[in-house]
Design a protein around this motif. Structure first.
Motif, short mmCIF file in Angstrom:
data_model
loop_
_atom_site.label_atom_id
_atom_site.label_comp_id
_atom_site.label_asym_id
_atom_site.label_seq_id
_atom_site.Cartn_x
_atom_site.Cartn_y
_atom_site.Cartn_z
N PRO A 269 -29.62 -31.23 3.83
CA PRO A 269 -30.35 -29.98 3.55
C PRO A 269 -31.76 -29.97 4.16
N GLY A 270 -32.26 -31.12 4.64
CA GLY A 270 -33.56 -31.13 5.31
C GLY A 270 -33.42 -30.66 6.74
N HIS A 271 -34.53 -30.63 7.46
CA HIS A 271 -34.52 -30.30 8.89
C HIS A 271 -33.90 -28.94 9.18
N THR A 272 -34.11 -27.98 8.29
CA THR A 272 -33.44 -26.69 8.45
C THR A 272 -34.40 -25.51 8.57
N ALA A 273 -35.67 -25.81 8.83
CA ALA A 273 -36.67 -24.73 8.83
C ALA A 273 -36.35 -23.62 9.82
N ALA A 274 -35.69 -23.95 10.94
CA ALA A 274 -35.43 -22.91 11.95
C ALA A 274 -34.59 -21.77 11.39
N ILE A 275 -33.85 -22.03 10.32
CA ILE A 275 -33.02 -20.99 9.72
C ILE A 275 -33.89 -19.93 9.03
N ALA A 276 -35.06 -20.35 8.57
CA ALA A 276 -35.95 -19.42 7.87
C ALA A 276 -36.39 -18.27 8.75
N ASP B 3 -31.98 -28.41 14.52
CA ASP B 3 -32.95 -29.11 13.68
C ASP B 3 -34.01 -28.09 13.29
N GLN B 4 -35.11 -28.57 12.75
CA GLN B 4 -36.10 -27.61 12.24
C GLN B 4 -36.83 -26.82 13.32
N HIS B 5 -36.90 -27.36 14.55
CA HIS B 5 -37.72 -26.69 15.55
C HIS B 5 -37.05 -25.50 16.22
N SER B 6 -35.75 -25.62 16.45
CA SER B 6 -35.07 -24.45 17.02
C SER B 6 -33.58 -24.52 16.68
N TRP B 7 -32.95 -23.37 16.77
CA TRP B 7 -31.54 -23.24 16.44
C TRP B 7 -30.83 -22.64 17.66
N PRO B 8 -30.42 -23.52 18.61
CA PRO B 8 -29.85 -22.99 19.84
C PRO B 8 -28.38 -22.55 19.76
N VAL B 9 -27.69 -22.84 18.65
CA VAL B 9 -26.27 -22.50 18.59
C VAL B 9 -26.07 -21.01 18.30
N ALA B 10 -25.38 -20.34 19.21
CA ALA B 10 -25.16 -18.90 19.05
C ALA B 10 -23.96 -18.65 18.16
N SER B 11 -24.17 -18.87 16.87
CA SER B 11 -23.12 -18.58 15.90
C SER B 11 -22.71 -17.12 16.02
N GLU B 12 -21.40 -16.88 15.87
CA GLU B 12 -20.96 -15.48 15.94
C GLU B 12 -20.90 -14.86 14.55
N VAL B 13 -20.82 -15.72 13.54
CA VAL B 13 -20.86 -15.23 12.17
C VAL B 13 -22.29 -14.87 11.78
N PHE B 14 -23.22 -15.69 12.20
CA PHE B 14 -24.64 -15.44 11.92
C PHE B 14 -25.41 -15.37 13.24
N PRO B 15 -25.19 -14.32 14.03
CA PRO B 15 -25.87 -14.28 15.34
C PRO B 15 -27.40 -14.30 15.23
N GLU B 16 -27.90 -13.86 14.10
CA GLU B 16 -29.35 -13.83 13.92
C GLU B 16 -29.98 -15.24 13.93
N LEU B 17 -29.16 -16.25 13.64
CA LEU B 17 -29.70 -17.61 13.63
C LEU B 17 -30.30 -17.99 14.97
N SER B 18 -29.55 -17.75 16.04
CA SER B 18 -30.08 -18.08 17.37
C SER B 18 -30.93 -16.95 17.95
N GLU B 19 -30.64 -15.72 17.52
CA GLU B 19 -31.46 -14.61 18.03
C GLU B 19 -32.91 -14.81 17.62
N LYS B 20 -33.11 -15.27 16.40
CA LYS B 20 -34.49 -15.49 15.95
C LYS B 20 -34.90 -16.95 15.97
N GLY B 21 -33.93 -17.84 15.88
CA GLY B 21 -34.28 -19.25 15.71
C GLY B 21 -34.19 -20.09 16.98
N SER B 22 -33.62 -19.53 18.05
CA SER B 22 -33.59 -20.31 19.29
C SER B 22 -34.92 -20.12 20.01
#
Lengths: 574, 574
Positions: free
Chosen positions: A273-280, A220-239
């Protein structure tokens, strides 16, 4: 004629005593007749499973489940709070020698269409029977799991003998199957994080209530705990913590496997498309809408006008669809903030370039009609593309009600629409032809009633009102006010925990025992076998007993009453 | 004149930056000035205590407290959720070498009149000072304890060095003392039972908030967990489990000692004459009123007409007074149900034998005037005798508001009256000349908002309304609407947990962090040093940080917000 009336009356009384009267099982089975004899059970009772099928999953799953049953028999030694629910000590000594499991198909798919029914036959303590054998029959391995759960709840400590257990009220004859096919618990693991072991323990408790869907609102917008392997930066910065507060592919495999072995499907939700701020945090360059006006801080939405958005979600959904084997994939779609888009420069630019789209600038702040008119086509564009991606992975989308109720989109008619408020909205969505899963904020949102979590807001209440008491939760009927035909489209419901004010410290008491209340409505339905609406008076002693089973099994389920009331059952309102 | 104005303005700004700005301490000290340098601290910092006094209690207590501090220094390694609250890493390396404790009296009594003040002086990282020493001074050993608690909250993990800790914002100068003398938490251990270790852990957490009274509502109508040695049958029959769910004399000694070592008084409550039904389980022959009409099931009250009642309570109170050393002894007195007595045959008989007492039979059910007129003298009789027994033990009674507000009794003017609802009742009681401890149901009852616990009651809410949010709790002023002279009689307050819907599974998240909110109001008062009412905006980041300290120290304190908000501090309502 008079005589047969007498017989009917007699059998009615008999039924009342021996069939309708229930004490222990939660959720209550569809049909259950019981008797008056007490069997003894040794913790190492023989459990036989004649596996006629070759699938190793069956063997492994049944083996693990019978192991869990035997662990309960060895360790649980459950004594109900209200001893009056048990018969007096029975001095006869008839031992239930074995439990024989019969499985009737080798299909191991766990889906919306899985046959979860089972039946149990436990004999009388008849002096004529040399060895007493119990039988559990089911059409699927998942039915067997439910049957073993039920079996474990029929057993109590033997107050006269530490080495033994008792099963009162034999003979038992149980025919059981669920009222609804989708019986879910939603947990939000973005606003606050939950360790994997907390999720596993929750899956255990869910299985004891026969819930069959863990709707994992994983990001959700507050954090991105899923450690995607295609986009590892999502959880590296968003978790919240890229080392300790993430779910890796392996964690997810563990959870999915653990759930399946308990008859629980995992439906992941990647809300868009909402609730996606953690990706930013990792993709500031990937299109995100303006950071204003989306419902909670931090706000932000995907930019629906940019091709990069679609390239990104294509890769992301493709990867995630491969991690979660369930046929359904929840794409979210709630609370899209049209104003957030409308105010974005890039979106404004896009509109002016797109023919047949109204473009007025300098509109009033509250000119919501123009905003809707210009922005709703963008929701349509986004969701159409998103669902296409989901379907390309062989999945069927789930979606929040807004896409139908607010944006009136035309989605594929196999889409499951999750309604979160109002009987009216259930009606609207089924009339539009969609399957519905209902989890109303007014009844089944477990987080309500703790005040508002926003800062600087003394008098702020929960947006979803006050605490949902178990009694109030028990009164909700997902098919309320629908015709029989409409009702068929309501395939289930969910109880939900949003985590603004919950984390590992307090989620378990927030979940339990109230989650069990939704579970019973969804398994057993709102009406008993005589057609009467189930009521809290009948439910309380059963729920109380179940709550004590949960506590004994290591679940922090909060108390419903003083122990004195649990023991005596005499605290009903005068 | 103009120049001196400028200076005033400058010093005002200076004060704003360095004195009023606060980040970390909870409850906030009375006066606190701080600076901008960061000291380093080694976990094994020297702590010197020059004990000039002979009392071994002092030596033992300070030793244990410094040991706890050193355990925190070694193990806590606290990192605040919001890193912006810390200064950037400081490359200078000034080590705080020692903490020197000075104690100014040898009085070790812990009472309403104990001087709990302390001050702390922590030097600047001046290059001129060869060794840096911190000083903690207090008039009593209990002031020292509070000072050590404060000291521990000034310390954080050193993100650059695992072996070290930091103390930012040196120099610190803290002068601290409490606004109210009685700062309590009430826990009801009768409706549900709490293991001793849960109580000990709660005392630890209380001490970190500088609460100084554990009001132990130890018995009530649902169970009698106190293992009296004079009347062992009380807990043998009246406890929930005479083996595992009791408090022995030794348990109570442990708890009293543990509390005193943390500056916490234990005030036991033996509620009478109502709320005593649990006694009937062992003393059915000892006079108990009729089992009807007292507020909760199981209902029952002492028979105020029988001599045996007074003989019983004399022995009981005498024993219990010897177990609990505090000067105050709470005799209860709430919710006496006059109708319960009026309908009792024995009471009716007594009235007809007593001259000057109206005796009308066959009155209407709701003829409350006659019931009051005939029964209130019995409350008077009972309470007079009960308080006499308490005073014979050298104790001063505490009592619930009803005895003053409803029954308008004349109690000893040193009695502390506990008001549980309404500013009007606070006013009424202080105007009658009594000291008041205020713990209003509408603000500080932690159990509210979970629905009604009675069975068969779908729409039932808590009788005390909805959940008390921390923000709402923070807005309560125990001295609201009183003149200065009246206000002096309000000596404190309590936050309360009644246990109809709480037990060991959920009480800790119910208590924390909200108990800390009451603690700050009672320690720091409702107004800051500029006379402004304290507000939730300033409090939230501090409370958030304190909540994370609690969790780190093993207390299940529930989250106030998503972790994202705790870290950024940007989730205030727009």
């Amino acid at each position: 004629m008079k005589f047969s009336h007498t017989i009917s009356l007699f059998s009615l009384i008999f039924i009342n005593i021996f069939i309708i009267k229930v004490d222990a099982l939660w959720p209550i089975p569809k049909k259950w007749s019981k008797g008056i004899s007490t069997l003894k059970i040794h913790p190492s009772i023989k459990i036989n499973f004649n596996n006629r099928f070759s699938d190793p999953f069956i063997q492994q799953t049944i083996h693990a489940a019978t192991q869990r049953l035997q662990d309960f028999l060895t360790n649980e030694k459950f004594s109900p709070p209200n001893k009056n629910n048990l018969p007096p000590i029975d001095l006869t000594f008839k031992i239930l020698e074995s439990l024989n499991i019969e499985l009737h198909t080798e299909n191991v798919e766990l889906s919306l269409d899985t046959d979860e029914s089972y039946d149990i036959w436990i004999p009388n303590a008849s002096p004529l029977l040399m060895t007493l054998k119990a039988h559990l029959r089911a059409k699927s391995v998942y039915g067997v799991l439910h049957g073993l759960t039920t079996f474990s709840q029929l057993i109590y400590a033997d107050s006269g003998n530490d080495e033994m257990l008792i099963m009162p009220f034999a003979p038992h004859r149980i025919f059981d199957s669920p009222k609804y096919r989708h019986r879910g618990l939603m947990l939000d693991t973005s606003r606050n994080y939950y360790p994997v072991e907390d999720i596993l323990r929750t899956l255990d408790a869910m299985s004891w209530t026969k819930l069959n869907v863990f709707h994992w609102h994983i990001v959700d917008q507050h954090s991105w705990p899923v450690a995607s392997e295609v986009f590892p930066e999502l959880s590296e910065k968003g978790s919240y913590d890229p080392k300790n507060m993430i779910y890796t592919k392996r964690d997810i495999e563990t959870i999915v496997h653990y759930a399946k072995q308990r008859g629980i499907r995992i439906i992941p939700e990647f809300d868009m498309p909402g609730h996606t701020a953690a990706i930013a945090l990792s993709h500031p360059e990937i299109p995100i809408g303006t950071m204003q006006y989306a419902y909670e801080p931090p706000s932000g939405q995907f930019d629906p006008t940019a091709n990069a958005t679609y390239a990104f979600i294509d890769k992301l959904i493709t990867e995630m669809a491969s991690w979660f084997p369930d046929k359904y994939f929840h794409g979210g779609g709630d609370e899209v903030n049209l104003r957030c888009w409308y105010d974005a420069h890039k979106v404004q630019e896009y509109i002016s370039l797109t023919p047949n789209t109204t473009n007025k600038t300098n509109i009033d702040d509250d000119d919501s009609e123009i905003i809707s008119e210009t922005m709703e086509p963008l929701v349509h564009k986004f969701v159409t593309k998103q669902h296409e991606i989901i379907r390309n992975q062989g999945k069927i989308p789930m979606a929040w009600q807004e896409l139908i109720v607010n944006q009136r989109l035309n989605l594929g008619k196999d889409t499951i629409v999750q309604v979160w408020n109002g009987d009216d909205n259930v009606k609207r969505v089924v009339r539009a032809g969609y399957k519905v899963v209902s989890g109303p904020a007014g009844f089944w949102y477990l987080d309500c009633g703790h005040g508002n979590w926003l800062g600087n807001y003394v008098e702020g209440n929960s947006w979803c009102g006050h605490f949902k008491t178990w009694q109030w939760m028990y009164s909700y009927n997902p098919r309320n006010g629908l015709s029989d035909k409409e009702a068929e489209l309501v395939i289930g419901g969910e109880v939900l925990l949003w985590s603004e004010q919950a984390d590992a410290t307090n989620f378990e008491t927030t979940l339990w025992p109230r989650t069990a209340v939704t579970a019973e409505i969804l398994w057993s339905g709102n009406y008993d076998s005589t057609g009467m609406t189930r009521n809290v008076r009948e439910a309380l002693p059963r729920l109380t007993e179940f709550r004590f089973r949960l506590v004994g099994r290591g679940i922090r389920a909060e108390p419903l009453q003083p122990l004195w009331c649990a023991r005596t059952g005499t605290c009903d309102r005068p």
